[in-house]
Design a protein around this motif. Sequence first.
Motif, PDB file in Angstrom:
ATOM      1  N   ILE A   1     -18.179  18.895  -3.705  1.00  0.00           N
ATOM      2  CA  ILE A   1     -17.229  17.929  -4.260  1.00  0.00           C
ATOM      3  C   ILE A   1     -17.813  16.525  -4.109  1.00  0.00           C
ATOM      4  O   ILE A   1     -18.124  16.085  -2.993  1.00  0.00           O
ATOM      5  N   ILE A   2     -17.960  15.831  -5.229  1.00  0.00           N
ATOM      6  CA  ILE A   2     -18.576  14.510  -5.250  1.00  0.00           C
ATOM      7  C   ILE A   2     -17.515  13.445  -5.497  1.00  0.00           C
ATOM      8  O   ILE A   2     -16.706  13.557  -6.424  1.00  0.00           O
ATOM      9  N   ALA A   3     -17.518  12.405  -4.680  1.00  0.00           N
ATOM     10  CA  ALA A   3     -16.573  11.296  -4.835  1.00  0.00           C
ATOM     11  C   ALA A   3     -17.041  10.354  -5.924  1.00  0.00           C
ATOM     12  O   ALA A   3     -18.220  10.022  -6.011  1.00  0.00           O
ATOM     13  N   ASP A   4     -16.116   9.916  -6.766  1.00  0.00           N
ATOM     14  CA  ASP A   4     -16.401   8.872  -7.754  1.00  0.00           C
ATOM     15  C   ASP A   4     -15.436   7.714  -7.525  1.00  0.00           C
ATOM     16  O   ASP A   4     -15.765   6.743  -6.851  1.00  0.00           O
ATOM     17  N   GLU A   5     -14.208   7.831  -8.036  1.00  0.00           N
ATOM     18  CA  GLU A   5     -13.240   6.747  -7.833  1.00  0.00           C
ATOM     19  C   GLU A   5     -12.885   6.533  -6.364  1.00  0.00           C
ATOM     20  O   GLU A   5     -12.359   5.475  -6.000  1.00  0.00           O
ATOM     21  N   SER A   6     -13.160   7.513  -5.519  1.00  0.00           N
ATOM     22  CA  SER A   6     -12.911   7.350  -4.082  1.00  0.00           C
ATOM     23  C   SER A   6     -14.034   6.599  -3.377  1.00  0.00           C
ATOM     24  O   SER A   6     -13.927   6.284  -2.191  1.00  0.00           O
TER      25      SER A   6
ATOM     26  N   GLY B   1     -20.636  14.655  -1.302  1.00  0.00           N
ATOM     27  CA  GLY B   1     -21.526  13.569  -1.694  1.00  0.00           C
ATOM     28  C   GLY B   1     -20.760  12.474  -2.402  1.00  0.00           C
ATOM     29  O   GLY B   1     -19.544  12.551  -2.598  1.00  0.00           O
ATOM     30  N   ILE B   2     -21.484  11.426  -2.787  1.00  0.00           N
ATOM     31  CA  ILE B   2     -20.857  10.276  -3.443  1.00  0.00           C
ATOM     32  C   ILE B   2     -21.569   9.958  -4.753  1.00  0.00           C
ATOM     33  O   ILE B   2     -22.761  10.208  -4.903  1.00  0.00           O
ATOM     34  N   ASN B   3     -20.802   9.403  -5.699  1.00  0.00           N
ATOM     35  CA  ASN B   3     -21.339   8.912  -6.958  1.00  0.00           C
ATOM     36  C   ASN B   3     -21.201   7.386  -6.954  1.00  0.00           C
ATOM     37  O   ASN B   3     -20.083   6.867  -6.943  1.00  0.00           O
ATOM     38  N   ILE B   4     -22.320   6.690  -6.954  1.00  0.00           N
ATOM     39  CA  ILE B   4     -22.328   5.228  -6.911  1.00  0.00           C
ATOM     40  C   ILE B   4     -22.384   4.687  -8.333  1.00  0.00           C
ATOM     41  O   ILE B   4     -23.229   5.098  -9.124  1.00  0.00           O
ATOM     42  N   LYS B   5     -21.487   3.765  -8.671  1.00  0.00           N
ATOM     43  CA  LYS B   5     -21.525   3.065  -9.959  1.00  0.00           C
ATOM     44  C   LYS B   5     -21.921   1.611  -9.692  1.00  0.00           C
ATOM     45  O   LYS B   5     -21.245   0.903  -8.937  1.00  0.00           O
ATOM     46  N   LEU B   6     -22.996   1.164 -10.306  1.00  0.00           N
ATOM     47  CA  LEU B   6     -23.490  -0.190 -10.048  1.00  0.00           C
ATOM     48  C   LEU B   6     -22.454  -1.244 -10.390  1.00  0.00           C
ATOM     49  O   LEU B   6     -22.303  -2.238  -9.671  1.00  0.00           O
ATOM     50  N   THR B   7     -21.744  -1.060 -11.500  1.00  0.00           N
ATOM     51  CA  THR B   7     -20.756  -2.058 -11.898  1.00  0.00           C
ATOM     52  C   THR B   7     -19.632  -2.171 -10.879  1.00  0.00           C
ATOM     53  O   THR B   7     -19.127  -3.265 -10.615  1.00  0.00           O
ATOM     54  N   LYS B   8     -19.237  -1.055 -10.300  1.00  0.00           N
ATOM     55  CA  LYS B   8     -18.118  -1.069  -9.366  1.00  0.00           C
ATOM     56  C   LYS B   8     -18.506  -1.638  -8.000  1.00  0.00           C
ATOM     57  O   LYS B   8     -17.731  -2.360  -7.379  1.00  0.00           O
TER      58      LYS B   8
ATOM     59  N   LEU C   1     -24.594  12.832   3.405  1.00  0.00           N
ATOM     60  CA  LEU C   1     -23.923  12.985   2.126  1.00  0.00           C
ATOM     61  C   LEU C   1     -24.952  13.040   1.003  1.00  0.00           C
ATOM     62  O   LEU C   1     -25.951  12.324   1.029  1.00  0.00           O
ATOM     63  N   LYS C   2     -24.712  13.877   0.006  1.00  0.00           N
ATOM     64  CA  LYS C   2     -25.535  13.874  -1.197  1.00  0.00           C
ATOM     65  C   LYS C   2     -25.313  12.566  -1.958  1.00  0.00           C
ATOM     66  O   LYS C   2     -24.236  11.962  -1.855  1.00  0.00           O
ATOM     67  N   VAL C   3     -26.311  12.154  -2.722  1.00  0.00           N
ATOM     68  CA  VAL C   3     -26.210  10.868  -3.412  1.00  0.00           C
ATOM     69  C   VAL C   3     -26.456  11.027  -4.902  1.00  0.00           C
ATOM     70  O   VAL C   3     -27.444  11.620  -5.334  1.00  0.00           O
TER      71      VAL C   3
END
Length: 336
Positions: free
Chosen positions: A225-230, A246-253, A272-274
Amino acid sequence: MEISLKKYVLELEHTFSISRESHDFQDSLVVGLSLNGKTGYGEATANPYYKITVDSMMKEIKAIETEINNYNLEKPEDFHAFLKEKGLSNFAICALDLACHDLYGKLLGKPLYKIWGTTPENYPITNYTIGIDTVDKMVAKMIEKPWPLYKVKLGTDNDIEIVKQLRKNTDAIFRIDANNAWTPEQTLEFAPQLKELGVEFLEQPLPADNLAGYKEIVDTCVLPIIADESCIVEEDVDKCAGHFTGINIKLTKCGGLTPALRMIKRARELNLKVMVGCMTESSVGISAIAQLTPQLDYVDMDGAMLLKHDIAKGIEILEDGKLVFPTLGGSGVTLL
């Protein structure tokens, strides 16, 4: 440094839909920073979910334009700290931070991945995103764009059936992004079926604020399960430990490459996975993401691939997902 700002309206190849919105065009701000005959470019897209418009970003930046023009550039990290002190939104900071990194690398004559001590010998392949639509249209989009890895947007009343129909038409790997639409019970019910259908992981299946729900399911769910908005800003990385795989990094956010690098480092420390994701940027923003790929487990940087017409040159994504890195320094961006 000399700053320039330009608004673009990016037309999408197809209507793009997720569980909460649909759109055919994407407003985007491109920032240029020039020094000693070199120009670096950065980008941030408008986002109604976060109440960010191109006009609002331009207003923020113009308020400190004189200070930016008089800024003595030494390191991008220092410039980022300067922008944070001025209280700009992370979206506006992202555009400026990306431009600064691109400029810095061009002044040094080195790509960013090399400045960061990495090499592009091993990197994850980007997925290609299939937005929510009728099953027939989703299948048609997939057939139109053969790809080894698809991210499928879900959040409908027949999510499993959609994936079953897509699977009949490809043997590609699937990733599922439910965009906050499921419950913990649905996630645990769907996951075994989705795993059988060749799904690699689930991205943000529950609402972002339901950390208790994520903690309840993360260890029992058969799919990562990968976090985005969290996971929006640097402080969120620690909160995700024990709740996500893991986490999903958004540069804009998060505010650009500078905090993203720190988030990657911290995620590794927490096991954590990246992943780094995109926001339907042009090749200006996508080329910045590409510089991070040697440090990532997963990447979603198909933004420019979803456009009818790109506005820049930089990273080249080949039909098999392989990358051709630009020879220019920095992110290697030039505007068309």
